[in-house]
Design an enzyme around this catalytic site. Structure first.
Site: not given
Length: 291
Positions: A50, A115, A165
């Site tokens: 990430e 995301k 994440c």
């Protein structure tokens, strides 16, 4: 092939270290890919974590060419995290996203994933705190916008359901990616914020149930540990170390069959409510008989 740059959080977003961070990932990728080929790896997927690239890939042409060249030279598709930008209806300025890109061995951007489940007070600011007098206190908080698609990143036989994440913690997000056709799950993360606390290992194990639930392998790449491969039985088959620069080579499988849990998950609340009603009824009847 996981690449861990082990970049210090205090340096990561400093513009003076951008090129050094990029060069580190490129060099580790070359060495890791060479090692993988020497050990018989015919098909290779390279995973950077990430926000591995702390710049806008779409605009940093000089740096973008180096990233693309890394995929071409290693002859392997490359997934990497970086902030992304796009115009979004209703916003006066460009929207910023926590984005994962997929580059093909031919140097093409095959797609990207933004995301969708952001972290409050870190990646977005709840609307009820949007007060003028708090601007100075909350400066720099909440710069990201939510993504809108669960479509896999595709190349050749790969259909990679992306999680970034803490998205790996949520069962419904993994299911959405499998529903969209993912034959594997990929979770890229930066767990450097956790430092040497138990949180990094907890984060890893919280993602493992997604593999059992969806009958998919999970490939998890991080900045400084723990990178890991988890099979469809929830077993950690490959685990990297923490706080070391390097690469981690692992095998894995692409699966198409959906699990039983995939089909029953949407009905869980209704089944739970039904069982609760039955349990309450049985309990009430037994108490009445006792009286």
């Amino acid at each position: 092939l996981y690449i861990e740059g082990n970049i210090d959080q205090n340096q990561k977003w400093n513009p003076a270290f951008q090129e050094a961070s990029l060069n580190k990932y490129v060099e580790l990728t070359r060495k890791g890919a060479a090692y993988a080929r020497e050990n018989g790896a015919d098909k290779l997927l390279v995973i950077w974590p990430e926000t591995a690239m702390p710049f806008f890939f779409e605009r940093a042409e000089k740096y973008a060419r180096k990233v693309i060249r890394a995929a071409e030279e290693t002859d392997a598709p490359l997934i990497f995290g970086a902030p992304g930008i796009a115009y979004k209806k209703g916003l006066p300025d460009e929207a910023v996203y926590n984005r994962a890109f997929l580059i093909s061995p031919r140097g093409r951007v095959e797609g990207w994933y933004d995301k969708v489940h952001l972290v409050p007070f870190g990646e977005y600011l709840p609307r009820w705190l949007n007060f003028k007098f708090l601007d100075a206190l909350l400066q720099g908080v909440g710069v990201y916008q939510e993504g809108e698609s669960a479509e896999p990143l595709r190349y050749d036989s790969l259909a990679l359901g992306m999680l970034i994440c803490y998205e790996g913690v949520f069962p419904e997000l993994a299911r959405e990616r499998v529903a969209a056709g993912a034959n594997a799950l990929v979770d890229i993360s930066n767990d450097g914020w956790f430092r040497r606390s138990p949180a990094a290992r907890q984060h890893l194990y919280l993602a493992a149930p997604r593999c059992i639930e969806q009958n998919r392998w999970l490939f998890r790449g991080t900045n400084n540990g723990f990178s890991a491969t988890i099979n469809n039985r929830g077993e950690v088959v490959t685990l990297g170390r923490q706080f070391e620069d390097g690469w981690l080579l692992s095998g894995g499988k692409l699966l198409k069959k959906r699990s039983v849990f995939y089909y029953i998950e949407p009905w869980e609340p209704f089944v739970a409510a039904f069982l609760l009603i039955i349990a309450a009824s049985v309990r009430a009847r037994s108490r009445k008989e006792e009286i």
